[in-house]
Design an enzyme around this catalytic site. Sequence first.
Site, PDB file in Angstrom:
ATOM      1  CG  HIS A 146      -2.105  -0.822   1.196  1.00 23.35           C
ATOM      2  ND1 HIS A 146      -2.810  -1.073   0.043  1.00 23.35           N
ATOM      3  CD2 HIS A 146      -2.782  -1.484   2.189  1.00 23.35           C
ATOM      4  CE1 HIS A 146      -3.854  -1.848   0.323  1.00 23.35           C
ATOM      5  NE2 HIS A 146      -3.856  -2.117   1.608  1.00 23.35           N
ATOM      6  NE  ARG A 305     -18.847  -2.008   1.752  1.00 20.38           N
ATOM      7  CZ  ARG A 305     -19.736  -1.116   1.315  1.00 20.38           C
ATOM      8  NH1 ARG A 305     -20.946  -1.093   1.845  1.00 20.38           N
ATOM      9  NH2 ARG A 305     -19.415  -0.224   0.400  1.00 20.38           N
ATOM     10  CE  LYS A 306     -24.411  -1.845  -0.322  1.00 21.18           C
ATOM     11  NZ  LYS A 306     -24.964  -0.495  -0.471  1.00 21.18           N
TER      12      LYS A 306
HETATM   13  P1  PAP Z   1      -7.688  -3.883   1.159  1.00 22.64           P
HETATM   14  O1  PAP Z   1      -6.996  -2.708   0.559  1.00 22.64           O
HETATM   15  O2  PAP Z   1      -7.896  -3.774   2.627  1.00 22.64           O
HETATM   16  O3  PAP Z   1      -7.048  -5.172   0.767  1.00 22.64           O
HETATM   17  P2  PAP Z   1      -9.575  -3.937  -0.938  1.00 22.64           P
HETATM   18  O4  PAP Z   1      -9.644  -5.330  -1.413  1.00 22.64           O
HETATM   19  O5  PAP Z   1      -8.733  -2.990  -1.708  1.00 22.64           O
HETATM   20  O6  PAP Z   1      -9.167  -3.910   0.583  1.00 22.64           O
HETATM   21  O7  PAP Z   1     -11.009  -3.299  -0.906  1.00 22.64           O
HETATM   22  C1  PAP Z   1     -12.186  -3.966  -0.612  1.00 22.64           C
HETATM   23  C2  PAP Z   1     -13.207  -3.502  -1.629  1.00 22.64           C
HETATM   24  O8  PAP Z   1     -13.059  -4.289  -2.813  1.00 22.64           O
HETATM   25  C3  PAP Z   1     -14.629  -3.743  -1.153  1.00 22.64           C
HETATM   26  O9  PAP Z   1     -15.388  -2.720  -1.772  1.00 22.64           O
HETATM   27  P3  PAP Z   1     -16.783  -2.183  -1.153  1.00 22.64           P
HETATM   28  O10 PAP Z   1     -16.536  -1.906   0.270  1.00 22.64           O
HETATM   29  O11 PAP Z   1     -17.112  -0.957  -1.946  1.00 22.64           O
HETATM   30  O12 PAP Z   1     -17.765  -3.255  -1.385  1.00 22.64           O
HETATM   31  C4  PAP Z   1     -14.923  -5.109  -1.720  1.00 22.64           C
HETATM   32  O13 PAP Z   1     -16.300  -5.402  -1.820  1.00 22.64           O
HETATM   33  C5  PAP Z   1     -14.271  -4.974  -3.086  1.00 22.64           C
HETATM   34  N1  PAP Z   1     -13.967  -6.288  -3.676  1.00 22.64           N
HETATM   35  C6  PAP Z   1     -13.395  -7.364  -3.083  1.00 22.64           C
HETATM   36  N2  PAP Z   1     -13.334  -8.391  -3.932  1.00 22.64           N
HETATM   37  C7  PAP Z   1     -13.883  -7.974  -5.089  1.00 22.64           C
HETATM   38  C8  PAP Z   1     -14.132  -8.601  -6.348  1.00 22.64           C
HETATM   39  N3  PAP Z   1     -13.810  -9.861  -6.557  1.00 22.64           N
HETATM   40  N4  PAP Z   1     -14.736  -7.869  -7.301  1.00 22.64           N
HETATM   41  C9  PAP Z   1     -15.083  -6.570  -7.091  1.00 22.64           C
HETATM   42  N5  PAP Z   1     -14.879  -5.928  -5.927  1.00 22.64           N
HETATM   43  C10 PAP Z   1     -14.287  -6.618  -4.931  1.00 22.64           C
END
Ligand code: PAP
Length: 342
Positions: A146, A305-306
């Site tokens: 990060h 999440r979403k």
């Molecule tokens: P991190 O930096 O802590 O690793 P990161 O994975 O970057 O977290 O962010 C999580 C976001 O990616 C979430 O978004 P939201 O809160 O708006 O829903 C999560 O839902 C989304 N995310 C995780 N996996 C996927 C995926 N396979 N496709 C699309 N979005 C995803």
Amino acid sequence: MEHLKQVPIVPLRASKEEEEEEEAAKAFEASLPKEKGFLGPYLYFYQGFWCPSRVLHNVISFQKHFEAQDGDIILATKPKSGTTWLKALTFATINRALYPTNHSNHPLLTSNPHELVPFMEFNVYAHGNQHLLHPNNSCSRLFSTHIPYAALPKSIKDSHCRIVYLCRNPFDTFISFWEFTKGSMSKGMSLEEERSSMAEYLEYFSRGVEGFGPFWDHVLGYWKESLERPDKVLFVKYEDLKDHDGIREMKRLAEFLSFPFTVEEERGGAIHEIAKLCSLKILKDLEVNKKGKCMPHVENKMFFRKGEVGDWVNYFTTSMVELLDQVIKEKFNGTGLTFRFI
Ligand code: PAP
């Protein structure tokens, strides 16, 4: 039952050298500008970014000791930009010969993407985890971070290793982080407390005071490098990955990493299969991602999440929109970088 008595545990004494190092580290920390953190106790302003206090030591260690190899791949993101998704997509793409998507033991079915692609500052350079630096040498080493471009170790910049940067529009990134923070708090908040806490966090975010921020410096650091050295840094947007199942972006990713999809693979649907395996719907429903933990205090389910573009409209008030909009316009005007917000 005398023999079953617990042997008293005597703490190991640190050597004089270790003690001195610890003292020096403490003095250094104390010299840095400090602000309140939302996920951890503090943020330290270190080398132009706000570093969460619990990883400062690891970041310094990463900068000091990491020796990049030409084949290494570094996935760089601002938190909540889609890191988990990028990890899954990259892992599945570069390992597709070893693990075809229909493989019943595909690692993504039993491991969270963060276990397959370790973070430098949370995993590899956390205590005694350097064995993660030597995974199977027959394939490219895959890591993530990060930290901003300017603070990356010199060997990453000087070697031929490649960096993939994923960015996401600041409104959705903000909300995703906000939801994550709420999820990691042990006790719930009333609606009123939530609103004022979110407004307070937005005020910090708009001043650039947030983990690994300022947002604009982070994004623009990698953006500028991707323009100057397109062979070194691939710049991808979360919103583009959401378009048409991300097929176009996945092809860019595979080509950039020298694992291009062949015409035959494309015709056979290999890209769609990877997109499906790495989709939020599939990953979210896996047992490992519903129940497991890949970091202390962080449950795997919190990474899913979403996953929508434009979820922020369900949270932002008019004055919040005005505040962030103004900052983003000011910081990104003239840079050539634009975001899709809806
Ligand atoms: P991190 O930096 O802590 O690793 P990161 O994975 O970057 O977290 O962010 C999580 C976001 O990616 C979430 O978004 P939201 O809160 O708006 O829903 C999560 O839902 C989304 N995310 C995780 N996996 C996927 C995926 N396979 N496709 C699309 N979005 C995803």
